[in-house]
Design a protein around this motif. Structure first.
Motif, short mmCIF file in Angstrom:
data_model
loop_
_atom_site.label_atom_id
_atom_site.label_comp_id
_atom_site.label_asym_id
_atom_site.label_seq_id
_atom_site.Cartn_x
_atom_site.Cartn_y
_atom_site.Cartn_z
N LEU A 187 0.91 -1.24 0.07
CA LEU A 187 -0.12 0.10 0.00
C LEU A 187 0.86 1.21 -0.25
O LEU A 187 0.80 2.22 -0.74
N ALA A 188 1.84 1.31 0.82
CA ALA A 188 3.04 2.36 1.01
C ALA A 188 3.28 2.60 -0.39
O ALA A 188 3.52 3.73 -0.88
N SER A 189 3.85 1.62 -1.23
CA SER A 189 4.63 1.80 -2.42
C SER A 189 3.46 2.37 -3.33
O SER A 189 3.74 3.07 -4.19
N MET A 190 2.23 1.81 -3.38
CA MET A 190 1.31 2.34 -4.30
C MET A 190 1.04 3.69 -4.02
O MET A 190 0.52 4.49 -4.99
N LEU A 191 0.88 4.13 -2.86
CA LEU A 191 0.89 5.58 -2.47
C LEU A 191 1.83 6.68 -3.04
O LEU A 191 1.53 7.38 -3.81
N HIS A 192 3.21 6.08 -2.91
CA HIS A 192 4.47 6.91 -3.30
C HIS A 192 4.24 6.78 -4.88
O HIS A 192 4.50 7.73 -5.43
N GLY A 193 3.66 5.52 -5.56
CA GLY A 193 3.66 5.47 -6.97
C GLY A 193 2.56 6.45 -7.25
O GLY A 193 2.70 6.94 -8.70
N PHE A 194 1.75 7.11 -6.65
CA PHE A 194 0.84 7.88 -7.17
C PHE A 194 1.44 9.50 -6.66
O PHE A 194 1.32 10.36 -7.62
N THR A 195 1.72 9.55 -5.45
CA THR A 195 2.26 11.05 -5.12
C THR A 195 3.21 11.67 -5.84
O THR A 195 3.36 12.71 -5.88
N VAL A 196 4.12 10.54 -6.13
CA VAL A 196 5.49 10.99 -6.95
C VAL A 196 5.15 11.59 -8.42
O VAL A 196 5.34 12.80 -8.67
N PRO A 197 4.34 10.99 -9.08
CA PRO A 197 4.13 11.37 -10.15
C PRO A 197 2.97 12.44 -10.16
O PRO A 197 3.29 13.71 -11.01
N ALA A 198 2.01 12.44 -9.11
CA ALA A 198 1.13 13.44 -9.16
C ALA A 198 1.79 14.97 -8.69
O ALA A 198 1.49 15.99 -9.11
N GLY A 199 2.86 14.64 -8.09
CA GLY A 199 3.59 15.71 -7.56
C GLY A 199 4.27 16.67 -8.71
O GLY A 199 4.34 17.91 -8.82
N VAL A 200 4.74 15.60 -9.75
CA VAL A 200 5.46 16.12 -10.74
C VAL A 200 4.41 16.86 -11.61
O VAL A 200 4.34 17.99 -12.06
N GLU A 201 2.94 16.39 -11.76
CA GLU A 201 2.04 16.80 -12.70
C GLU A 201 1.59 18.01 -11.87
O GLU A 201 1.39 19.22 -12.73
N VAL A 202 1.29 18.23 -10.64
CA VAL A 202 0.79 19.42 -10.07
C VAL A 202 1.83 20.42 -10.00
O VAL A 202 1.59 21.65 -10.29
N GLY A 203 3.18 20.01 -9.80
CA GLY A 203 4.01 21.20 -9.74
C GLY A 203 4.20 21.75 -11.22
O GLY A 203 4.64 23.12 -10.95
N GLN A 204 4.02 20.98 -12.24
CA GLN A 204 4.23 21.66 -13.61
C GLN A 204 2.85 22.68 -13.91
O GLN A 204 2.78 23.61 -14.44
N ARG A 205 1.46 21.95 -13.34
CA ARG A 205 0.44 22.72 -13.52
C ARG A 205 0.40 24.08 -12.66
O ARG A 205 0.17 25.04 -13.33
#
Lengths: 585, 211
Positions: free
Chosen positions: A317-335
């Motif tokens: 579960l922890a890895s799946m959370l990071h697997g979302f928050t890391v790319p989402a952080g990149v996406e939101v950071g760019q947006r």
């Protein structure tokens, strides 16, 4: 930078020439920390070189059409490959990451720099001892050295030295956190990346204590002073062996956040979620020893089910959370910075020519899609029956440790060269291509290795034609082709790995110094995130974020749904595969 | 990245903070509700983890392949003696210097791994249940049945008794897939499975030269 409060005593203890301020990040670097980072990074690269040459020799032997080495040499080189890569390369690099996360990231001096050199010396002596024993033929026991296979006592002693040195660095890391807190070198809570490093360090302490519980009795056994049960040894060894890969996971995820921050100013969507995920790693990850014991005689099925699932998959579960928050952080950071076009405009406009960024993406994708999915699947109690000790196992971990962890480390190196070593990255075009070659080659390698394993091809095996065996046995004809493609992928990855070593060694020892004047648009030898660091965002920027039903990161939401679909397909396909074999139980 | 604390730092705790990267210390209170996308993904991922967890007990209940077995400690010498007794009782022939043993259906059958061979050759009957006891005389070995692809770890001092039902007739190899020393790759054994009527499948008779 906000003012740093210092007590007069602390200020007096720290002459200004002991620090320098980084003109790119604004971080304050403690020179002794910087030197320790350099030393550990260099040692890691040496280990990588030994492990890499071994890798090519092994590859050219397993490629049945070439079959390069003689059997004794094959097992010896295989021992050296595992130890040099999984233990020496990775742990030396992690020591550098620990020093970076507690020192520069917190603007702090590090605790007891002289102890750092003692630790480095101890680890180096241990590593040299182990390599010496292996290459002189006194430890042909493979990395796992399962009792009662016996190596020279000095081999075990070398590992103990290395582990004690690494353990002391962890304590130095914790002591530095206390210093930084007491001297108030940062405000508020620890940065997420340091928090991730804390998780890695805690897991490292747990792991290294297991290492002591394994190798001290084994050393005593090797000199005839005590007996060790082979099954207990396997359990304890894997509490070291698998948990050490979980240090890598925690360190790698911390580096994902760091590379995201360096390259595109990736933000942390929610500190609570990301930190909770790191805590889940600490709590549940040491149960992973069971992944290697699923078809062992010494353990009950209930023990296997509870442990292999990290207690109900909380670490997954922890890895799946990071697997979302890391790319989402990149996406939101760019947006936030105005890249708002469509679902995937942030992907299209990302700095793909920045090797730090491409390494990050390749590391996340290959680790998640190949390493993660195969890992959870083959670590399922029953599915392991069709997997254990076949090539599917190294097929899995080359996707996690190599194209995941090592790729992330390599990506970080392209930032460490200018920021810590103050050099421009040499052979810039090659550096830009390196992550694609390395991860691309490794992806082919892992996938085709896994396919071969699916046919039952064993790992750690010199000759699958069984030329001197009492019976005849031929593998499915497809296996030759699969191993050939695997070898091709491995050679591409080896070129990528070789380039990495060439680039880093050349940059560090013969590279052009990096000065402020080099930071001009289009400059070669510097990653995008250093030439033009992403600007800090303001509350007003949040107007750029989408407000649809999929939240602020709709692109990432789609990506993780695709991920889950791939996961479910692979997972249930393996249950189907299992149902075809003989009834057993 | 460069502007640590440039924006909004030092305001009242209630003041909204801009989003930061993982390199910065979060200012103010950060234990706040997650974004909707994170909540959705958390729920999906958690549900998936429960599915993963449920599958293992479920397969013990409904599935046909489990590694449970009968597991106990055994002295390697005692296990070897038991194997020899088993061979003496039920040997029916010889293949490449190894005894071929055809035990009665439903019985306890034995195979020992030792540097560097699997002993003896087993001759089983399709569709019949046996309890296959595996152990090692010396170091760890790996029992890998080819091409069925069934794999078990063989640890010295431990007897692993697995109830097996061969579901196909034919000629199967037993590969050692745990490194056991320099002759590891030569360690290959045999299991022959006959049809229900005791004959070997026609196309395979050449390899089943049982005397």
């Amino acid at each position: 930078m906000s003012t740093i409060t210092e007590t007069p005593a602390a200020r007096a203890a720290r002459p200004s020439d002991v620090f320098r301020t980084c003109d790119v990040t604004g971080l304050r670097l403690h020179r002794p920390a910087e030197r320790l980072i350099k030393a550990n990074a260099v040692a890691a690269t040496v280990a990588l070189l030994i492990g890499g040459i071994s890798a090519i020799l092994i590859l050219l032997t397993r490629w049945q059409a070439v079959h390069l080495l003689e059997p004794v040499m094959f097992y010896r080189v295989l021992t050296a490959h595992g130890i040099s890569m999984l233990i020496f390369f990775i742990i030396f690099f992690e020591m550098a990451v620990l020093y970076f996360a507690c020192g520069p990231l917190l603007n702090s001096r590090i605790a007891a720099p002289k102890l750092g050199w003692f630790n480095f010396g101890l680890m180096s002596v241990g590593a040299v001892l182990v390599e010496w024993m292996i290459w002189t033929g006194k430890a042909d026991v493979l990395m796992t050295s399962y009792i009662p296979l016996r190596a020279d006592p000095l081999y075990y002693l070398g590992i103990i030295f290395f582990a004690v040195g690494a353990l002391l660095v962890c304590f130095q890391f914790f002591a530095t956190l206390v210093i930084a807190k007491r001297e108030r070198t940062y405000e508020g809570s620890l940065p997420l990346i340091t928090f991730g490093a804390v998780a890695a360090a805690i897991i490292a302490v747990i792991t290294l204590l297991h290492g002591a519980a394994t190798y001290i009795p084994t050393f005593l056994w090797s000199i005839g002073l005590m007996s060790v049960d082979p099954q207990v040894y396997r359990m304890l060894w894997w509490a070291l062996g698998h948990s050490s890969q979980q240090i890598n996971v925690a360190a790698m995820v911390a580096i994902w956040y760091l590379l995201g921050a360096f390259t595109v100013g990736a933000v942390v969507l929610n500190e609570k979620i990301s930190r909770t995920a790191f805590v889940l790693y600490i709590l549940f990850i040491s149960m992973a020893s069971a992944h290697h014991l699923l078809v062992d005689p010494g353990f009950s099925s209930s023990w296997k089910v509870v442990n292999t699932s990290y207690f109900m998959y909380m670490a997954v579960l922890a890895s799946m959370l990071h697997g979302f928050t890391v790319p989402a952080g990149v996406e939101v950071g760019q947006r936030l910075r105005g890249v708002t076009q469509g679902l995937f405009g942030w992907v299209k406009r990302a700095p793909w020519g920045d090797p730090g960024f491409s390494s990050l993406v390749l590391s996340v994708v290959v680790f998640g899609f190949v390493g993660g999915i195969t890992g959870v699947t083959i670590g399922t109690e029953q599915i392991n029956i069709v997997v254990h000790n076949t090539l599917r196992v190294p097929g899995h971990f080359h996707a996690t440790v190599v194209s995941g962890t090592a790729m992330a480390f390599m990506g970080l190196t392209y930032y460490l060269i200018p920021l810590i070593f103050r050099k421009k990255v040499a052979f810039w075009r090659a550096a830009q291509a390196q992550p694609y070659l390395f991860a691309g080659g490794m992806l082919i390698f892992s996938i085709f290795m896994s396919f071969s394993g699916g046919f039952g091809v064993p790992r750690r095996h010199w000759d699958i034609t069984f030329s001197n065996a009492p019976f005849e046995q031929a593998f499915h004809p497809a296996v030759d082709a699969l191993l050939g493609i695997m070898a091709l992928g491995g050679l591409i990855a080896a070129v990528g790995g070789g380039l990495y070593i060439l680039i880093t060694v050349w940059s560090v020892f013969f590279g052009k110094p990096f000065t402020e004047a080099d930071r001009v648009a289009g400059a070669r030898g510097l990653p995008q995130g250093i030439i033009r660091p992403p600007r800090p965002v303001t509350v007003a920027d949040e107007a750029n974020l989408p407000t649809g039903r999929f939240g602020t990161a709709p692109g990432t939401m789609w990506l993780v749904i695709i991920f889950l679909a791939a996961f479910a397909t692979y997972y249930f396909a393996n249950w189907k595969l299992l149902s075809f074999v003989w009834k057993i139980g | 990245m460069s502007g640590r604390g440039e924006n909004g730092g030092g305001g009242a705790p209630e003041e909204r903070q801009p989003m930061t990267t993982g390199m910065q210390s979060p200012k103010g209170r950060w234990w706040i509700p997650a974004h909707r996308s994170e909540k959705v993904w958390f729920a999906i991922a958690f549900a998936w983890c429960m599915v993963l967890f449920a599958m293992m007990p479920l397969w013990h209940w409904k599935g046909g392949q489990n590694p449970s077995g009968i597991r106990r400690k055994v002295e390697p010498a005692a296990f070897e003696a038991r194997v020899n007794q088993f061979v003496a009782d039920y040997q029916v022939g010889e293949l490449n210097g190894f005894p071929v043993v055809e035990p009665p259906p439903g019985s306890d059958i034995y195979m020992i791994g030792r540097m560097w061979s699997w002993y003896p050759v087993l001759k089983l009957r399709k569709g019949t249940e046996y309890t296959l006891h595996l152990s090692s005389k010396d170091v760890n070995h790996g029992f890998s049945l080819y091409p069925v692809n069934i794999n078990f770890q063989i640890v010295p001092g431990y007897d692993y008794g697995l109830r097996i039902v061969p579901t196909e007739a034919g000629d199967f190899g037993v590969i050692c897939n745990e490194f056991c020393g320099v002759g590891h790759h030569m360690m290959l054994g045999k299991v022959l499975v006959t049809n229900e009527d005791g004959t070997m499948p026609g196309e395979r008779t050449a390899s089943a030269e049982v005397q």
